[in-house]
Design a protein around this motif. Structure first.
Motif, PDB file in Angstrom:
ATOM      1  N   ILE A   1       0.861  -1.185   0.000  1.00 35.57           N
ATOM      2  CA  ILE A   1       0.000   0.000   0.000  1.00 35.57           C
ATOM      3  C   ILE A   1       0.896   1.234   0.000  1.00 35.57           C
ATOM      4  N   PHE A   2       0.519   2.241  -0.811  1.00 42.48           N
ATOM      5  CA  PHE A   2       1.339   3.446  -0.952  1.00 42.48           C
ATOM      6  C   PHE A   2       0.538   4.694  -0.605  1.00 42.48           C
TER       7      PHE A   2
ATOM      8  N   GLU B   1       7.902  -3.635  -7.824  1.00 43.08           N
ATOM      9  CA  GLU B   1       8.123  -3.421  -6.398  1.00 43.08           C
ATOM     10  C   GLU B   1       7.332  -4.448  -5.568  1.00 43.08           C
TER      11      GLU B   1
ATOM     12  N   MET C   1       3.573  -2.968 -18.847  1.00 49.46           N
ATOM     13  CA  MET C   1       5.013  -2.828 -18.665  1.00 49.46           C
ATOM     14  C   MET C   1       5.652  -2.004 -19.780  1.00 49.46           C
TER      15      MET C   1
ATOM     16  N   HIS D   1       6.738  -5.194 -27.377  1.00 47.02           N
ATOM     17  CA  HIS D   1       7.355  -6.352 -26.722  1.00 47.02           C
ATOM     18  C   HIS D   1       8.798  -6.050 -26.307  1.00 47.02           C
TER      19      HIS D   1
ATOM     20  N   SER E   1       9.935  -3.239 -25.393  1.00 44.71           N
ATOM     21  CA  SER E   1       9.890  -2.370 -24.230  1.00 44.71           C
ATOM     22  C   SER E   1       9.468  -3.140 -22.970  1.00 44.71           C
ATOM     23  N   ALA E   2       8.529  -4.078 -23.117  1.00 42.02           N
ATOM     24  CA  ALA E   2       8.125  -4.900 -21.962  1.00 42.02           C
ATOM     25  C   ALA E   2       9.294  -5.769 -21.489  1.00 42.02           C
TER      26      ALA E   2
ATOM     27  N   ASN F   1      11.729  -3.383 -19.633  1.00 44.92           N
ATOM     28  CA  ASN F   1      11.218  -2.875 -18.364  1.00 44.92           C
ATOM     29  C   ASN F   1      10.883  -3.969 -17.348  1.00 44.92           C
ATOM     30  N   TYR F   2      10.778  -5.217 -17.801  1.00 45.27           N
ATOM     31  CA  TYR F   2      10.257  -6.259 -16.913  1.00 45.27           C
ATOM     32  C   TYR F   2      10.953  -7.600 -17.089  1.00 45.27           C
ATOM     33  N   TYR F   3      10.617  -8.309 -18.147  1.00 48.97           N
ATOM     34  CA  TYR F   3      11.082  -9.698 -18.268  1.00 48.97           C
ATOM     35  C   TYR F   3      12.608  -9.826 -18.144  1.00 48.97           C
TER      36      TYR F   3
ATOM     37  N   ASP G   1      14.739  -7.545 -16.841  1.00 55.32           N
ATOM     38  CA  ASP G   1      15.316  -6.560 -15.925  1.00 55.32           C
ATOM     39  C   ASP G   1      16.028  -7.251 -14.755  1.00 55.32           C
TER      40      ASP G   1
ATOM     41  N   PHE H   1      16.938  -5.239 -11.337  1.00 54.15           N
ATOM     42  CA  PHE H   1      15.894  -4.711 -10.457  1.00 54.15           C
ATOM     43  C   PHE H   1      16.227  -4.863  -8.963  1.00 54.15           C
TER      44      PHE H   1
ATOM     45  N   ALA I   1      14.250  -3.668  -5.294  1.00 57.07           N
ATOM     46  CA  ALA I   1      13.081  -2.989  -4.746  1.00 57.07           C
ATOM     47  C   ALA I   1      13.531  -1.800  -3.903  1.00 57.07           C
ATOM     48  N   ARG I   2      12.728  -0.733  -3.899  1.00 55.33           N
ATOM     49  CA  ARG I   2      13.128   0.477  -3.171  1.00 55.33           C
ATOM     50  C   ARG I   2      12.601   0.498  -1.745  1.00 55.33           C
ATOM     51  N   GLY I   3      11.556  -0.238  -1.496  1.00 55.57           N
ATOM     52  CA  GLY I   3      11.038  -0.323  -0.134  1.00 55.57           C
ATOM     53  C   GLY I   3      10.248   0.892   0.323  1.00 55.57           C
ATOM     54  N   PHE I   4       9.655   1.647  -0.631  1.00 52.79           N
ATOM     55  CA  PHE I   4       8.903   2.856  -0.249  1.00 52.79           C
ATOM     56  C   PHE I   4       7.470   2.555   0.187  1.00 52.79           C
ATOM     57  N   GLY I   5       6.958   1.383  -0.142  1.00 56.46           N
ATOM     58  CA  GLY I   5       5.573   1.046   0.211  1.00 56.46           C
ATOM     59  C   GLY I   5       5.483   0.428   1.596  1.00 56.46           C
TER      60      GLY I   5
END
Lengths: 453, 354
Positions: A159-160, A218, A248, B114, B116-117, B120-122, B124, B127, B129-133
């Protein structure tokens, strides 16, 4: 002659930009040479700017002789700072408004207004003129209380707060946002004479926000998470299903629009931005993104936002907005000012990338003239075009046709109608035609009328 | 099982390709000569990249699909084949009958999406995580998560429901004033049960109303939507509750004559309508199987500059003086952004319900 040389030089510079540093130096030598050559050529034609040439087109026009008086603005002080802590347009611009047609929907909470494209310049829509489309009215949400949740097929539901979101790396991009029902009123023929009605269910603004891929990653998307279902916090609780590959690609969660916070009408405090795709997918008041294995088949992707074909079948999940274009000046809100030179302008855009060419026809599609761009050419954004036209005062049929960087060429209406019928409601992206009445056509002389082939 | 338009089209596609396979073998061959299902150039990515990424250029499409599968109606039908690099279809969405949850995808030929996906994802691998949530338990979303999907996931259990007759009473009390007692619509609000023919007879005819019976492909959608948004002024109303919404769904499906099995069993007033019945009806929605994924574009014009062919000029036959006009004001002038126009009655060509 001179023009040709300048053009050649321009081509050389263009090429040199694509080459390495050494080639670049070589290229600039060519430019220098070209410039010299150009100068020599114009000298041969005789002497640069000629002020006398300014006289000719005014010969025979009545000269004004009455002494100009100072107006009130010159004789009294204007208002001071902070009279309007948030500035407003001049009262003389009061006709420049979003408008709706009351017969379109039974009430104003599930309705639409259109942007006055005929009054806009460049490629940015001011926030107060951004078109509106609501399914349950506009909520006023306190951003301190608003939250975004990402959950479902993820490793760790998150949750943000709005502050959390603003800590992430940001992106600012200019994109058009278009309701797929833009132009819907024109499937069966023409209805109204204004580009506001024919194309106003769209706007183009600069958004700032967080990449959706950053947020989804994330939370740790599981491989079986193939779809996302974004949902709004308003009365409509609007949902759509978006495949993960599209999510994405270049989507983001925006908190700003044209440099300030989103307007409530556009999803304050946050909305999804799905560049190039149907505006209905750009869920406003975004509060929840559920990662899921299958599409939800919700109302906005079954009952609505599907296109009925002539044989009774229907097309679903039609995400991308096809390339499209329209002439905004002259258009039905204007009247021609007499035969002579005009700079015909308009907007072109494509949901699949950049605009490559815009061509304009003055004879109903028989012959075309390529327009040039007077704005930056951006990905999935409005592009402003302009082309010079010498109007001889006779009846004319103006059309614009876009070609985008994928090679798609905008079709004429009869072709689209033959194939897709007239019951689609959505995605009517064929060309429109402005009929310019001959100058000598009685009281309608010089009027510009929306007609359909 | 169902002789729907969609199944007819699927059959037509099969014949189309059976007939044209030999004709296509020459020009549409890729460098490798390999084809997908014997039809499309397998090296479509190479062809697209060699053409500067112009995946919608008429010539590029023709090189990949072959001439037959490229244009107009045939192009449209060709894209019902999931193997077609330009198709949005997924194997399980060609389903002319008792369907599961149909899917669509981004066509393989849209290579930049594809790419770009992947970036950005497959692919990556960097990656972090930033832990902001803040972590949140799934159970904390019990009130927010009211999604019901096309498979019926998210429906209340079978004990929740009421008889169709009771459902009808709730409907009349809270919905009828806007949608009509029998779903016929009222005061300009959308009808929910009007059985109009969806096939076009003439382009100028009013567009048919699309309602639950003649249009909606899923019954699950109805429960999700009305619990989520209706009654319009008090959405997700506790005084109706899951029980009440279930009963209303039963009544609306009954009003649309949706059947419960192959034998045409109808929904009865005293049936206890619950999620089990809803899922039965979900298999027999009348218009299911008539939906297909986005097929656009199916018009691939060349960019013509001078003396363009008649098909692209004016009315499509070269006549630039043959056009339709908007209605005029009583004095004969075209109508502009004028107040008298904006409050006028609908022009009567059926665009309600955008």
């Amino acid at each position: 002659m001179t023009d040709q040389i300048v053009e050649k030089v321009a081509v050389q510079t263009e090429e040199s930009r694509n080459q390495g540093r050494r080639a670049f130096l070589k290229g600039s030598a060519a430019v220098a040479g070209g410039v010299l050559f150009t100068k020599a050529a114009s000298a041969a034609e005789g002497a640069g700017y000629d002020p006398k040439k300014a006289v000719a087109p005014y010969a025979g026009k009545q000269e004004l002789t009455e002494v100009l008086q100072d107006g009130a603005a010159r004789k009294t002080l204007g208002f001071g700072v902070r009279k309007y802590p948030y500035g407003m347009p001049s009262p003389f611009e009061k006709e420049v408004q979003r408008r709706t047609l009351e017969w379109l929907t039974p009430d104003s909470m599930a309705s639409i207004t259109m942007t006055p494209l005929q009054s806009l310049h460049g490629i940015i829509t001011p926030n107060g003129l951004h078109f509106e489309r609501f399914h349950g009215g506009v909520p006023t949400i306190n951003p301190d209380e608003h939250r975004l949740v990402i959950h479902g097929l993820v490793e760790r539901p998150l949750i943000f707060t709005m502050d959390d979101l603003k800590r992430f790396p940001s992106v600012s991009r200019i994109h058009f946002v278009e309701c797929p029902a833009n132009g819907a009123m024109e499937w069966k023929g023409v209805q109204l004479n204004s580009v506001q009605w024919t194309h106003g269910m769209m706007s183009c603004v600069e958004y700032t926000g967080v990449r959706l891929s950053d947020l989804l990653k994330e939370a740790g998307i599981k491989p079986e998470g193939k779809w996302i279902i974004p949902e709004g916090a308003d009365a409509a609780g609007l949902t759509r299903s978006i495949p993960i590959d599209l999510a994405m690609d270049d989507c983001f969660v925006a908190y700003a629009q044209n440099g300030e916070a989103l307007r409530r009408e556009q999803g304050y405090p946050i909305r999804l931005v799905v560049p190039g795709c149907e505006a209905n997918m750009w869920v406003k008041y975004l509060r929840r993104i559920q990662v899921h294995d299958v599409p939800a088949q919700h109302r906005e992707e079954t009952s609505k936002y599907t296109e009925l074909m002539p044989d009774g079948t229907a097309q679903r999940f039609s995400w991308y907005m096809e390339p499209n274009s329209v002439i905004t000046y002259p258009s039905p809100d204007f009247k021609m000012q007499g035969p002579g030179k005009y700079y015909v302008r308009g907007l072109a855009w494509s949901g699949r990338g950049k605009v490559a060419h815009v061509d304009v026809s003055f004879d109903g599609g028989k012959n075309w003239k390529e327009a040039h761009f007077t704005s930056p050419v951006l990905d999935k954004a409005w592009t402003r075009f302009e082309v010079e036209w010498e109007w001889d005062g006779s009846e004319a049929f103006l059309m614009s046709r876009v070609t985008d960087e994928t090679g798609y060429v905008q079709p004429p209406m009869p072709q689209m109608r033959t194939l897709e019928g007239t019951n689609n409601v959505y995605h009517r992206t064929a060309m429109v035609t402005w009929r310019v009445h001959a100058w000598e056509d009685g009281k309608n002389g010089g009027m510009i009328e929306n007609v359909q082939y | 099982m169902f002789s729907t338009n969609k199944t007819l089209i699927a059959a037509a596609v099969a014949t189309l390709f059976a007939g044209s396979a030999s004709a296509m073998s020459g020009s549409s061959d890729g460098a490798s000569g390999e084809k997908i299902n014997g039809k499309y150039a397998a090296n479509y990515e190479e062809i697209i990249r060699a053409a500067d990424g112009k995946y919608l250029d008429a010539k590029v499409i023709e090189a990949i699909l072959g001439k037959d599968a490229t244009y107009g109606r045939e192009g449209l039908e060709g894209k019902l084949d999931p193997a077609n690099p330009y198709s949005f279809e997924v194997e399980d969405s060609i389903d002319g009958g008792n369907h599961g949850n149909a899917q669509c995808k981004i066509p393989a030929a849209f290579v930049e999406v594809h790419d770009s996906a992947k970036a950005n994802y497959y692919n990556d691998s960097k990656f972090v995580a930033r832990g902001f949530g803040t972590p949140i338990a799934e159970s904390a979303l019990a009130k927010w998560n009211i999604v019901v999907d096309g498979d019926g996931k998210g429906l209340p259990d079978a004990s929740v429901g009421m008889t169709v007759e009771e459902g009808a009473k709730i409907y009349v009390q809270f919905c009828g004033m806007c949608h009509g007692e029998f779903g016929e619509g009222a005061k300009g609000y959308l009808p929910l049960a009007v059985d109009e023919n969806l096939i076009t007879s003439a382009f100028d005819d009013p567009a048919p109303m699309k309602t639950v019976g003649n249009y909606w492909p899923y019954a699950t959608t109805l429960f999700d939507y009305i619990r989520r948004t209706m009654p319009f002024w008090t959405p997700n109303a506790p005084f109706i509750g899951d029980k009440g919404y279930m009963g209303i769904v039963g009544y609306i499906l009954q009003s649309n004559y949706v059947k419960l099995d192959e034998n045409g069993t109808e929904i009865q007033d005293d049936d206890f309508f619950n999620s089990e019945m809803l899922m039965k009806a979900n298999k027999f929605m009348k218009n299911q199987g008539n939906f297909f994924c986005d097929h656009r574009p199916v018009i691939h014009n060349e960019r013509c500059m001078t003396n363009c062919p008649d098909a692209q000029v004016g009315d499509g036959k070269g006549d630039i003086h043959h056009y339709k006009q908007a209605r005029r004001l009583p004095d004969g002038t075209p109508q502009y952004n004028v107040p008298q126009r904006m409050h006028e009655d609908p022009p009567g060509v059926g665009h309600s319900g955008m």
